[in-house]
Design an enzyme around this catalytic site. Structure first.
Site, PDB file in Angstrom:
ATOM      1  N   MET A 119      38.947 -17.543  24.047  1.00 56.32           N
ATOM      2  CA  MET A 119      37.742 -18.243  23.330  1.00 56.32           C
ATOM      3  C   MET A 119      36.503 -17.577  23.725  1.00 56.32           C
ATOM      4  O   MET A 119      35.358 -18.004  23.384  1.00 56.32           O
ATOM      5  CB  MET A 119      37.568 -19.827  23.887  1.00 56.32           C
ATOM      6  CG  MET A 119      38.940 -20.607  23.505  1.00 56.32           C
ATOM      7  SD  MET A 119      38.733 -22.267  23.160  1.00 56.32           S
ATOM      8  CE  MET A 119      38.209 -22.968  24.755  1.00 56.32           C
ATOM      9  N   GLY A 167      47.298 -16.990  31.216  1.00 60.57           N
ATOM     10  CA  GLY A 167      46.758 -17.298  32.588  1.00 60.57           C
ATOM     11  C   GLY A 167      47.472 -18.322  33.230  1.00 60.57           C
ATOM     12  O   GLY A 167      47.565 -19.347  32.434  1.00 60.57           O
ATOM     13  N   GLY A 200      39.246 -13.032  34.638  1.00 55.51           N
ATOM     14  CA  GLY A 200      40.394 -13.482  34.392  1.00 55.51           C
ATOM     15  C   GLY A 200      40.911 -12.791  33.154  1.00 55.51           C
ATOM     16  O   GLY A 200      42.154 -12.628  33.004  1.00 55.51           O
ATOM     17  N   HIS A 201      40.284 -12.995  32.041  1.00 58.80           N
ATOM     18  CA  HIS A 201      40.518 -12.401  30.822  1.00 58.80           C
ATOM     19  C   HIS A 201      40.771 -10.972  30.773  1.00 58.80           C
ATOM     20  O   HIS A 201      41.753 -10.319  30.331  1.00 58.80           O
ATOM     21  CB  HIS A 201      39.393 -12.339  29.636  1.00 58.80           C
ATOM     22  CG  HIS A 201      38.971 -13.960  29.331  1.00 58.80           C
ATOM     23  ND1 HIS A 201      37.580 -14.430  29.754  1.00 58.80           N
ATOM     24  CD2 HIS A 201      39.755 -15.041  29.211  1.00 58.80           C
ATOM     25  CE1 HIS A 201      37.688 -15.625  29.333  1.00 58.80           C
ATOM     26  NE2 HIS A 201      38.844 -16.091  28.974  1.00 58.80           N
TER      27      HIS A 201
HETATM   28  P1  AMP Z   1      40.117 -19.274  27.505  1.00 61.88           P
HETATM   29  O1  AMP Z   1      39.180 -18.137  27.073  1.00 61.88           O
HETATM   30  O2  AMP Z   1      39.465 -19.996  28.663  1.00 61.88           O
HETATM   31  O3  AMP Z   1      40.983 -20.039  26.516  1.00 61.88           O
HETATM   32  O4  AMP Z   1      41.213 -18.417  28.249  1.00 61.88           O
HETATM   33  C1  AMP Z   1      41.997 -17.435  27.579  1.00 61.88           C
HETATM   34  C2  AMP Z   1      43.042 -16.900  28.538  1.00 61.88           C
HETATM   35  O5  AMP Z   1      42.741 -16.493  29.548  1.00 61.88           O
HETATM   36  C3  AMP Z   1      44.092 -18.124  28.952  1.00 61.88           C
HETATM   37  O6  AMP Z   1      45.394 -17.799  28.940  1.00 61.88           O
HETATM   38  C4  AMP Z   1      43.495 -18.490  30.246  1.00 61.88           C
HETATM   39  O7  AMP Z   1      44.728 -19.020  31.087  1.00 61.88           O
HETATM   40  C5  AMP Z   1      43.051 -17.039  30.971  1.00 61.88           C
HETATM   41  N1  AMP Z   1      42.263 -17.285  32.065  1.00 61.88           N
HETATM   42  C6  AMP Z   1      41.273 -17.965  32.076  1.00 61.88           C
HETATM   43  N2  AMP Z   1      40.583 -17.784  33.061  1.00 61.88           N
HETATM   44  C7  AMP Z   1      41.478 -17.226  33.929  1.00 61.88           C
HETATM   45  C8  AMP Z   1      41.429 -16.809  35.373  1.00 61.88           C
HETATM   46  N3  AMP Z   1      40.529 -16.962  36.307  1.00 61.88           N
HETATM   47  N4  AMP Z   1      42.556 -15.962  35.856  1.00 61.88           N
HETATM   48  C9  AMP Z   1      43.553 -15.613  34.971  1.00 61.88           C
HETATM   49  N5  AMP Z   1      43.829 -15.864  33.624  1.00 61.88           N
HETATM   50  C10 AMP Z   1      42.712 -16.704  33.147  1.00 61.88           C
END
Ligand code: AMP
Length: 252
Positions: free
Chosen positions: A27, A144, A33-34
Protein backbone atom coordinates in the site's frame (compact mmCIF):
# COMPACT_ATOMS: atom_id res chain seq x y z
CA UNK A 1 11.59 0.75 -14.54
CA UNK A 2 8.17 0.99 -16.12
CA UNK A 3 5.17 2.49 -14.35
CA UNK A 4 1.61 1.50 -15.25
CA UNK A 5 -1.55 3.12 -14.01
CA UNK A 6 -4.18 1.08 -15.85
CA UNK A 7 -4.98 -2.63 -15.88
CA UNK A 8 -5.19 -2.62 -19.66
CA UNK A 9 -1.73 -1.12 -20.23
CA UNK A 10 -0.09 -3.43 -17.67
CA UNK A 11 -1.72 -6.55 -19.14
CA UNK A 12 -0.64 -5.52 -22.63
CA UNK A 13 2.96 -5.12 -21.45
CA UNK A 14 3.00 -8.42 -19.52
CA UNK A 15 1.73 -10.32 -22.58
CA UNK A 16 5.07 -9.82 -24.31
CA UNK A 17 7.22 -10.67 -21.31
CA UNK A 18 9.20 -13.91 -20.98
CA UNK A 19 10.32 -15.61 -17.79
CA UNK A 20 9.02 -15.76 -14.25
CA UNK A 21 7.36 -12.85 -12.50
CA UNK A 22 7.83 -12.13 -8.80
CA UNK A 23 5.12 -9.95 -7.27
CA UNK A 24 5.19 -7.74 -4.16
CA UNK A 25 1.84 -6.15 -3.26
CA UNK A 26 1.99 -3.04 -1.03
CA UNK A 27 0.00 0.00 0.00
CA UNK A 28 3.03 2.24 -0.48
CA UNK A 29 4.94 4.33 2.06
CA UNK A 30 7.75 1.85 1.47
CA UNK A 31 10.16 0.91 4.25
CA UNK A 32 12.80 -1.74 5.03
CA UNK A 33 10.13 -4.43 5.45
CA UNK A 34 8.86 -3.89 1.90
CA UNK A 35 12.43 -3.62 0.60
CA UNK A 36 13.26 -7.08 2.00
CA UNK A 37 10.42 -8.53 -0.09
CA UNK A 38 11.58 -6.67 -3.22
CA UNK A 39 15.16 -7.94 -2.72
CA UNK A 40 13.99 -11.55 -2.36
CA UNK A 41 11.87 -11.26 -5.51
CA UNK A 42 14.76 -9.69 -7.41
CA UNK A 43 17.03 -12.60 -6.41
CA UNK A 44 14.54 -15.23 -7.53
CA UNK A 45 12.89 -13.79 -10.67
CA UNK A 46 13.96 -12.00 -13.86
CA UNK A 47 11.00 -9.62 -13.47
CA UNK A 48 9.69 -8.03 -10.27
CA UNK A 49 6.32 -6.29 -10.23
CA UNK A 50 5.55 -3.98 -7.30
CA UNK A 51 1.99 -2.77 -6.77
CA UNK A 52 1.40 0.41 -4.82
CA UNK A 53 -2.29 0.67 -4.12
CA UNK A 54 -3.95 2.06 -1.01
CA UNK A 55 -6.88 -0.33 -0.99
CA UNK A 56 -9.88 1.46 0.50
CA UNK A 57 -12.04 -1.69 0.75
CA UNK A 58 -9.81 -3.17 3.47
CA UNK A 59 -10.18 -0.16 5.78
CA UNK A 60 -13.12 -0.46 8.14
CA UNK A 61 -12.51 3.04 9.42
CA UNK A 62 -12.52 6.14 7.19
CA UNK A 63 -10.18 8.10 9.49
CA UNK A 64 -7.62 5.28 9.36
CA UNK A 65 -7.75 5.37 5.55
CA UNK A 66 -7.52 9.19 5.44
CA UNK A 67 -4.54 9.20 7.81
CA UNK A 68 -2.59 6.40 6.11
CA UNK A 69 0.84 7.83 5.17
CA UNK A 70 1.67 8.19 1.47
CA UNK A 71 4.98 9.08 -0.21
CA UNK A 72 4.71 8.16 -3.89
CA UNK A 73 7.75 10.09 -5.19
CA UNK A 74 10.02 8.56 -2.53
CA UNK A 75 8.43 5.13 -3.15
CA UNK A 76 9.27 5.29 -6.85
CA UNK A 77 12.89 6.18 -6.00
CA UNK A 78 13.03 3.24 -3.56
CA UNK A 79 11.56 0.92 -6.18
CA UNK A 80 14.12 2.02 -8.78
CA UNK A 81 17.02 1.59 -6.32
CA UNK A 82 15.87 -1.95 -5.57
CA UNK A 83 15.70 -3.14 -9.18
CA UNK A 84 11.91 -3.18 -9.49
CA UNK A 85 11.05 -3.68 -13.17
CA UNK A 86 7.39 -2.73 -13.11
CA UNK A 87 5.34 -0.55 -10.76
CA UNK A 88 1.57 -0.86 -10.91
CA UNK A 89 -0.35 2.00 -9.30
CA UNK A 90 -3.98 1.82 -10.38
CA UNK A 91 -6.98 3.92 -9.34
CA UNK A 92 -10.07 2.66 -7.52
CA UNK A 93 -12.07 2.85 -10.78
CA UNK A 94 -9.52 0.63 -12.47
CA UNK A 95 -9.39 -1.96 -9.71
CA UNK A 96 -13.10 -1.99 -8.96
CA UNK A 97 -15.05 -1.54 -12.21
CA UNK A 98 -17.94 -3.30 -10.44
CA UNK A 99 -17.67 -0.80 -7.53
CA UNK A 100 -16.91 -3.62 -5.05
CA UNK A 101 -20.27 -5.28 -5.57
CA UNK A 102 -18.43 -8.63 -5.79
CA UNK A 103 -16.11 -9.84 -3.04
CA UNK A 104 -14.30 -12.79 -1.52
CA UNK A 105 -15.64 -13.90 1.86
CA UNK A 106 -13.72 -16.36 4.03
CA UNK A 107 -15.86 -17.46 6.94
CA UNK A 108 -13.46 -19.10 9.38
CA UNK A 109 -9.96 -17.75 10.06
CA UNK A 110 -10.95 -14.28 8.84
CA UNK A 111 -13.35 -13.90 11.80
CA UNK A 112 -10.58 -14.39 14.36
CA UNK A 113 -7.70 -12.20 15.63
CA UNK A 114 -7.70 -8.96 13.56
CA UNK A 115 -10.85 -10.08 11.77
CA UNK A 116 -12.84 -10.05 15.02
CA UNK A 117 -12.05 -6.34 15.46
CA UNK A 118 -11.92 -5.19 11.85
CA UNK A 119 -15.07 -6.57 10.25
CA UNK A 120 -14.83 -6.85 6.45
CA UNK A 121 -11.08 -6.10 6.52
CA UNK A 122 -9.99 -9.47 5.14
CA UNK A 123 -12.69 -9.47 2.46
CA UNK A 124 -11.15 -6.27 1.15
CA UNK A 125 -7.65 -7.78 1.31
CA UNK A 126 -8.58 -11.06 -0.37
CA UNK A 127 -10.63 -9.38 -3.08
CA UNK A 128 -7.90 -6.95 -4.07
CA UNK A 129 -5.23 -9.67 -3.97
CA UNK A 130 -7.34 -11.94 -6.20
CA UNK A 131 -7.75 -9.09 -8.68
CA UNK A 132 -4.00 -8.34 -8.64
CA UNK A 133 -3.14 -12.02 -9.13
CA UNK A 134 -5.49 -12.27 -12.09
CA UNK A 135 -3.98 -9.18 -13.68
CA UNK A 136 -0.31 -10.00 -13.05
CA UNK A 137 -0.35 -13.84 -12.99
CA UNK A 138 2.92 -14.00 -11.02
CA UNK A 139 4.83 -17.22 -10.47
CA UNK A 140 5.71 -16.13 -6.94
CA UNK A 141 4.20 -13.63 -4.55
CA UNK A 142 6.16 -12.32 -1.54
CA UNK A 143 4.36 -11.55 1.74
CA UNK A 144 5.66 -10.49 5.15
CA UNK A 145 5.20 -12.54 8.33
CA UNK A 146 4.42 -9.23 10.02
CA UNK A 147 0.86 -9.75 8.72
CA UNK A 148 0.80 -13.47 9.42
CA UNK A 149 -2.99 -13.87 9.45
CA UNK A 150 -3.15 -12.14 6.07
CA UNK A 151 -0.47 -14.51 4.77
CA UNK A 152 -2.43 -17.56 5.97
CA UNK A 153 -5.66 -16.30 4.42
CA UNK A 154 -4.07 -15.47 1.07
CA UNK A 155 -2.44 -18.92 0.97
CA UNK A 156 -5.82 -20.47 1.72
CA UNK A 157 -7.52 -18.49 -1.07
CA UNK A 158 -4.83 -19.43 -3.58
CA UNK A 159 -5.26 -23.08 -2.72
CA UNK A 160 -9.09 -22.93 -2.69
CA UNK A 161 -9.28 -21.25 -6.11
CA UNK A 162 -6.47 -23.28 -7.73
CA UNK A 163 -4.38 -20.20 -8.51
CA UNK A 164 -0.94 -20.92 -10.00
CA UNK A 165 1.08 -18.65 -7.74
CA UNK A 166 3.53 -19.78 -5.08
CA UNK A 167 3.32 -17.74 -1.89
CA UNK A 168 6.62 -17.00 -0.16
CA UNK A 169 6.55 -15.73 3.43
CA UNK A 170 9.42 -13.47 4.46
CA UNK A 171 10.58 -12.75 8.04
CA UNK A 172 9.44 -9.61 9.83
CA UNK A 173 12.02 -6.85 9.59
CA UNK A 174 12.50 -5.08 12.92
CA UNK A 175 14.29 -1.98 14.16
CA UNK A 176 17.34 -2.66 16.37
CA UNK A 177 15.11 -2.59 19.44
CA UNK A 178 12.72 -5.17 18.07
CA UNK A 179 9.84 -3.00 16.90
CA UNK A 180 8.32 -4.46 13.72
CA UNK A 181 8.81 -1.82 11.03
CA UNK A 182 5.46 -0.45 9.86
CA UNK A 183 4.23 2.58 7.92
CA UNK A 184 2.14 3.39 10.99
CA UNK A 185 5.23 3.79 13.23
CA UNK A 186 5.80 7.18 11.58
CA UNK A 187 2.71 8.46 13.38
CA UNK A 188 4.15 7.74 16.86
CA UNK A 189 5.94 10.32 19.04
CA UNK A 190 9.49 9.52 20.28
CA UNK A 191 7.98 8.42 23.59
CA UNK A 192 5.43 6.28 21.79
CA UNK A 193 8.17 4.63 19.76
CA UNK A 194 10.11 3.82 22.95
CA UNK A 195 7.02 2.21 24.50
CA UNK A 196 6.23 0.34 21.27
CA UNK A 197 9.63 -1.34 21.43
CA UNK A 198 8.26 -3.47 24.30
CA UNK A 199 5.67 -5.20 22.11
CA UNK A 200 8.12 -7.66 20.55
CA UNK A 201 9.89 -8.39 23.85
CA UNK A 202 6.60 -9.05 25.62
CA UNK A 203 5.35 -11.44 22.93
CA UNK A 204 8.69 -13.21 22.64
CA UNK A 205 9.20 -13.97 26.33
CA UNK A 206 5.63 -14.35 27.62
CA UNK A 207 4.86 -17.81 28.98
CA UNK A 208 1.10 -17.38 28.58
CA UNK A 209 -1.45 -15.00 27.02
CA UNK A 210 -2.24 -13.71 30.53
CA UNK A 211 1.39 -12.93 31.28
CA UNK A 212 1.66 -10.92 28.05
CA UNK A 213 -1.57 -9.06 28.84
CA UNK A 214 -0.32 -8.18 32.34
CA UNK A 215 2.90 -6.73 30.90
CA UNK A 216 1.01 -4.65 28.32
CA UNK A 217 -1.28 -3.34 31.08
CA UNK A 218 1.69 -2.52 33.32
CA UNK A 219 3.17 -0.35 30.56
CA UNK A 220 -0.18 1.34 29.83
CA UNK A 221 -0.42 -0.18 26.35
CA UNK A 222 -4.08 -0.61 25.40
CA UNK A 223 -4.78 -4.20 24.30
CA UNK A 224 -7.09 -5.09 21.44
CA UNK A 225 -6.23 -8.78 21.63
CA UNK A 226 -3.42 -11.12 22.68
CA UNK A 227 -4.01 -14.62 21.41
CA UNK A 228 -2.11 -17.75 20.58
CA UNK A 229 -3.14 -19.44 17.34
CA UNK A 230 -1.38 -22.52 16.01
CA UNK A 231 2.26 -22.04 17.06
CA UNK A 232 2.26 -18.25 17.07
CA UNK A 233 1.39 -15.55 19.58
CA UNK A 234 -0.47 -12.61 18.02
CA UNK A 235 -1.29 -9.17 19.39
CA UNK A 236 -2.93 -5.96 18.32
CA UNK A 237 -2.50 -2.95 20.59
CA UNK A 238 -3.28 0.76 20.51
CA UNK A 239 -0.68 3.37 21.33
CA UNK A 240 -1.28 7.12 20.89
CA UNK A 241 -4.40 6.17 18.89
CA UNK A 242 -2.25 4.15 16.45
CA UNK A 243 -3.08 0.49 15.97
CA UNK A 244 0.00 -1.76 15.96
CA UNK A 245 0.13 -5.51 15.29
CA UNK A 246 2.85 -8.09 15.74
CA UNK A 247 3.27 -11.85 16.06
CA UNK A 248 6.09 -14.22 16.97
CA UNK A 249 6.69 -17.95 17.21
CA UNK A 250 5.20 -18.66 20.61
CA UNK A 251 7.50 -19.69 23.46
CA UNK A 252 4.71 -21.70 25.21
P1 AMP B 1 1.46 -3.12 3.45
O1 AMP B 1 2.01 -2.08 2.54
O2 AMP B 1 1.49 -2.73 4.89
O3 AMP B 1 0.13 -3.65 2.99
O4 AMP B 1 2.46 -4.37 3.37
C1 AMP B 1 2.82 -4.94 2.15
C2 AMP B 1 3.62 -6.20 2.41
O5 AMP B 1 4.79 -5.88 3.16
C3 AMP B 1 2.84 -7.25 3.24
O6 AMP B 1 3.12 -8.54 2.74
C4 AMP B 1 3.42 -7.05 4.62
O7 AMP B 1 3.33 -8.21 5.43
C5 AMP B 1 4.87 -6.72 4.30
N1 AMP B 1 5.50 -6.03 5.43
C6 AMP B 1 5.08 -4.92 6.06
N2 AMP B 1 5.91 -4.61 7.10
C7 AMP B 1 6.86 -5.58 7.11
C8 AMP B 1 8.00 -5.84 7.95
N3 AMP B 1 8.33 -5.06 8.96
N4 AMP B 1 8.76 -6.93 7.66
C9 AMP B 1 8.45 -7.75 6.62
N5 AMP B 1 7.40 -7.55 5.80
C10 AMP B 1 6.61 -6.49 6.04
Amino acid sequence: MKIFKTVLALKEHLKNLNGNIGFVPTMGSLHKGHISLLKRSDQENPTTVLSIYLNVTQFNNQADFDNYPTSIERDLETAKKNNVDIVFRPTFEDMYPENYSLKIIEESLSTQLCGAYRPAHFSGVLTVVLKLLNIIKPHKMYLGEKDYQQYLLIKKMISAFFIDTEVISCPTIRSTNGLAISSRNKKLSLNGLKTAENIFRILKYAKSEDEAKKEFNRLGIEIEYVQKLQDRLFAAVHLEKIRLIDNVKSSF
